[in-house]
Design a protein around this motif. Structure first.
Motif, PDB file in Angstrom:
ATOM      1  N   ILE A 189      39.812 -52.896  20.834  1.00 22.95           N
ATOM      2  CA  ILE A 189      39.775 -52.113  19.592  1.00 22.95           C
ATOM      3  C   ILE A 189      40.882 -51.062  19.609  1.00 22.95           C
ATOM      4  O   ILE A 189      41.583 -50.848  18.609  1.00 22.95           O
ATOM      5  CB  ILE A 189      38.395 -51.451  19.405  1.00 22.95           C
ATOM      6  N   LEU A 209      42.655 -57.418  18.496  1.00 22.49           N
ATOM      7  CA  LEU A 209      41.224 -57.137  18.528  1.00 22.49           C
ATOM      8  C   LEU A 209      40.458 -58.207  19.291  1.00 22.49           C
ATOM      9  O   LEU A 209      39.498 -57.901  20.015  1.00 22.49           O
ATOM     10  CB  LEU A 209      40.693 -57.035  17.096  1.00 22.49           C
ATOM     11  N   THR A 267      36.183 -54.870   9.509  1.00 22.49           N
ATOM     12  CA  THR A 267      36.684 -54.171  10.693  1.00 22.49           C
ATOM     13  C   THR A 267      38.177 -53.890  10.579  1.00 22.49           C
ATOM     14  O   THR A 267      38.650 -52.807  10.944  1.00 22.49           O
ATOM     15  CB  THR A 267      36.397 -55.003  11.960  1.00 22.49           C
ATOM     16  N   LEU A 271      39.844 -50.303  10.911  1.00 22.56           N
ATOM     17  CA  LEU A 271      40.855 -50.021  11.933  1.00 22.56           C
ATOM     18  C   LEU A 271      42.072 -49.334  11.321  1.00 22.56           C
ATOM     19  O   LEU A 271      42.630 -48.391  11.900  1.00 22.56           O
ATOM     20  CB  LEU A 271      41.280 -51.320  12.627  1.00 22.56           C
ATOM     21  N   SER A 319      32.588 -50.771  17.445  1.00 23.37           N
ATOM     22  CA  SER A 319      32.225 -51.382  18.725  1.00 23.37           C
ATOM     23  C   SER A 319      30.781 -51.868  18.710  1.00 23.37           C
ATOM     24  O   SER A 319      30.482 -52.987  19.148  1.00 23.37           O
ATOM     25  CB  SER A 319      32.438 -50.374  19.859  1.00 23.37           C
TER      26      SER A 319
END
Length: 755
Positions: A189, A209, A267, A271, A319
């Motif tokens: 991540i 990732l 995600t 990010l 996470s």
């Protein structure tokens, strides 16, 4: 104001079960070196009322400091529910899970001491064909029974153990602990956030990732390649031209890849948001004034960004959601028995059946690398697979050899990747009867197999060594008219290697290896397909494989003991320790950037940082990629001690008249030393210096890379392996005395003397 510790409930989108999140008042956060580790544990319930009750009890425990120690656990068990107590006290003392023992409790491995079975460990460079050889030895159909998986890239990243035994077919699989999986996921991540800040496209950010830099944790096997997978063609890890059965099982329906892709899309957006929020602010704070300063700032940026991410709630939310999605894959295990630890994470899976086809199809979920199954595989989460059943080679006349075959990760291709064997592999070597070193006949005797041979010699295991040269059918040339000429051509490449090994490790090292090259070499070709005894080349390969089986079976035969015992000079031991310490320092100081040595590059700061994280965190390994300080010190000690063993002052009562008897004595001593030098190196480099490793990891800000390197060099390596000189010191005396005690104890065991 005194800090209060409060637990809150958490439930990822689409999940029914509740989890609890809190900062632990005692457990140390490895990112800060201070108490307050963020803990997230499943409560094992989807009932709202029960979840709230468990949360409230945990908050009561967190409020009362009298419960914050291990001795108070007994009292806590009287007041609070069992799950609450398990969550709070988990990790307060290091837990070392012996995964080999877990598999052993399900499928015991027979030994040569109490049965006719032989254990053979397959070693080889990535792509040399060791797993293909394993397939041949256990009789796998190359078209429809693709276990274990193979490819030209790194494929085998966990231990595979196969017992050739009567039916039924039985499997025991163990999984990495959740803390280790989460740590690798968090590193991914962090890399993905950095990639997003640099403006990389979605495909590259997603690759960061889903694929850890060391290639062991390929989360795309578990989660799929994401919503862009259909437009990419990246199948380099697939088995070449493989047609793997892909019919969905009933269990596959439990996984909704559309939902997984939606999570990955969400995600990616998160990010980029995190990258923008932290990146812009951090860049402004660090502000470079010139080009030279910019290089320093770039390094600081990466390091500080990772630290800030680890303290970011959104980072941890990402996470948590990905871990939940990963854990969902265990729902695919509808057959067999899943055993979980107290935190609810799967620890092992076992199963038994008489149906071979179903067994192979099921077991590939833990080992396959086929892209068509990405999103439904557990391969990266597995740290060991053990199977037992009616496996036998198709070319052996229906006879099933009494064999235990052990396979593991490839050795690598370069000198850099094989400077020293990993400590885990060293321990495996000690427990096996035969070491089958698989090398490519087209390009034989490259750095990795040579390093492996040196390891066999210095650890006293040369008599276990068997060499199998694959791709023998591809060895061609106008000057090679027949198989005998081809064999000599392959073996000729060993001559220079033999000479250099003799110079480095002594004449008996060269002698031992020359003997193995003469008596224990096998040449095979075409083993990636069915072998047809009616074809000349196949018939020859079958003969070589049958000879290999015979050699493995005979390898445990021990010669008569030698009555003569060597006597060694203690002063020579001092010189051996001095040379070992100097070599260890000479290898590491340039890599840390503390010295300059032509041909040795300074390691990137991030790799040293990652190494310090590994060695400062209980439960994680003692290496990072090819950075192996424990293994390096053990290797230097073992190499120098092996040279010492070949040069006794005298023999009692008389010197053996032939070198073979001397070799037997030297190998026995070296073998006994091998495990003890590993234990010594483990203790001195890591176990006794955990605070220093933590301090090295915690360095931050300008100059942190140099400060970290200095701590590792001066406060860890210098004290772990000080170079003896005329000026005594407690560290130097301790190191020398400990090595001397190890050597003396081994000498006492076999009747040798240290004078």
């Amino acid at each position: 104001m005194e800090k209060r510790f409060v637990a809150t409930l958490s439930r990822s989108q689409g999940r029914r079960a509740w989890a609890v999140i809190f900062s632990h008042p005692i457990r140390v956060d490895p990112n800060t070196g201070k108490p307050g580790l963020r803990v997230r544990q499943g409560l094992g319930t989807s009932d709202d009322a029960e979840a709230n009750d468990l949360k409230d009890q945990l908050n009561q425990l967190l409020e009362e400091e009298s419960f914050w120690s291990l001795p108070a656990r007994a009292e806590a068990e009287k007041r609070f529910r069992r799950r609450v107590v398990e969550i709070f006290y988990h990790g307060m003392e290091p837990e070392q899970s012996d995964f080999g023992a877990i598999r052993e409790s399900i499928i015991p491995l027979p030994t040569s001491k109490d049965s006719d079975y032989r254990r053979a460990l397959l070693l080889g460079t990535t792509g040399a064909g060791k797993t293909t050889l394993l397939r041949q030895l256990i009789g796998m159909d190359p078209e429809i029974e693709r276990f274990p998986s193979t490819s030209t890239a790194k494929t085998t990243v966990h231990e595979t153990e196969v017992v050739l035994a009567p039916s039924p077919y039985t499997a025991a699989v163990t999984f990495f602990p959740i803390d280790e999986v989460r740590e690798h996921l968090n590193e991914c991540i962090s890399e993905a956030v950095l990639s997003a800040y640099r403006g990389d496209g979605d495909g590259e950010v997603l690759r960061k990732l889903l694929m850890h830099v060391n290639q062991r944790f390929r989360f795309n096997y578990v989660l799929g390649n994401g919503p862009q997978a259909a437009s990419t063609d990246d199948d380099e890890d697939d088995e070449d031209d493989a047609v793997e059965p892909t019919a969905e099982t009933a269990a596959d329906g439990a996984i909704d890849l559309d939902a997984t892709n939606a999570l990955l899309t969400k995600t990616l957006t998160a990010l980029r948001t995190i990258a923008a929020r932290h990146g812009d602010q951090l860049k402004t704070e660090l502000g470079a004034t010139d080009e030279k300063d910019q290089r320093v700032v770039d390094e600081l940026f990466e390091e500080e960004l990772d630290r800030r991410l680890r303290e970011d709630d959104e980072f941890h939310r990402i996470s948590d959601e990905l871990i939940d999605e990963i854990e969902l894959r265990f729902s695919l295990l509808t057959d067999g028995t899943v055993r979980r630890n107290k935190q609810g994470w799967p620890q092992s899976w076992s199963w038994e059946t008489d149906d071979r086809a179903t067994f192979i199809k099921t077991i590939t979920r833990f080992s396959s690398n086929h892209s068509s199954r990405f999103g439904h595989l557990l391969t990266p989460l597995v740290n060991g697979v053990r199977v037992s059943g009616a496996f036998l080679p198709t070319w052996n006349g229906g006879r099933q050899p009494k064999l235990v075959l052990l396979d593991g990760e490839g050795l690598g291709h370069t000198p850099k990747s094989m400077a020293a064997m990993s400590t885990s592999l060293t321990r495996r070597i000690e427990s096996t009867d035969a070491i089958v070193l698989v090398d490519n006949a087209v390009q034989p005797m490259q750095a990795a197999p040579v390093a492996a041979m040196k390891e066999m010699i210095t650890s006293g295991s040369a008599s276990k060594l068997l060499l199998v040269f694959t791709h023998f059918d591809e060895v061609k040339g106008d000057n090679l008219p027949n198989a005998a000429a081809k064999e000599q051509h392959v073996l000729a490449s060993a001559e220079n290697v033999l000479a250099s090994i003799g110079e480095e490790l002594g004449p008996f090292a060269e002698r031992a290896l020359r003997g193995r090259l003469k008596d224990a070499c096998f040449f095979v070709g075409g083993i990636d397909g069915d072998l047809d005894a009616t074809k000349k080349t196949h018939k020859r390969t079958i003969g070589q494989l049958q000879a290999l089986l015979a050699a493995i079976d005979a390898i445990v035969e021990k010669p008569e003991p030698v009555l003569a015992k060597p006597v060694y000079d203690r002063m020579n031991l001092v010189l051996a320790v001095k040379n070992a310490a100097e070599s260890f320092h000479d290898a590491w100081w340039p890599r840390l950037g503390l010295d300059y040595k032509p041909g040795v590059s300074k390691e990137h700061w991030k790799r040293i940082w990652a190494l310090s994280r590994r060695l400062s965190t209980p439960g994680l390994g003692d290496e990072y990629d090819n950075l192996k300080p424990v293994a390096d010190l053990r290797k230097q000690l073992q190499d120098r001690l092996y040279v010492l063993l070949q040069n006794p002052l005298r023999w009692v009562p008389a010197e053996p008249t032939d070198d073979e008897r001397k070799q037997q004595v030297f190998d026995g001593l070296a073998n006994a030393l091998s495990v003890k030098t590993l234990d010594l190196a483990t203790r001195r480099v890591r176990a006794e210096r955990m605070p220093e490793w933590q301090s090295a990891f915690n360095q931050s800000g300008r100059g942190s890379s140099y400060a970290r390197a200095s701590i590792i060099g001066e406060r860890i390596y210098e004290r772990a392996a000080p170079i003896p000189d005329v000026t005594p010191s407690p560290d130097r005396n301790s190191f020398l005395h400990e090595v001397a005690a190890v050597v003396e104890s081994v000498c006492d065991e076999v009747g040798a003397k240290l004078a």
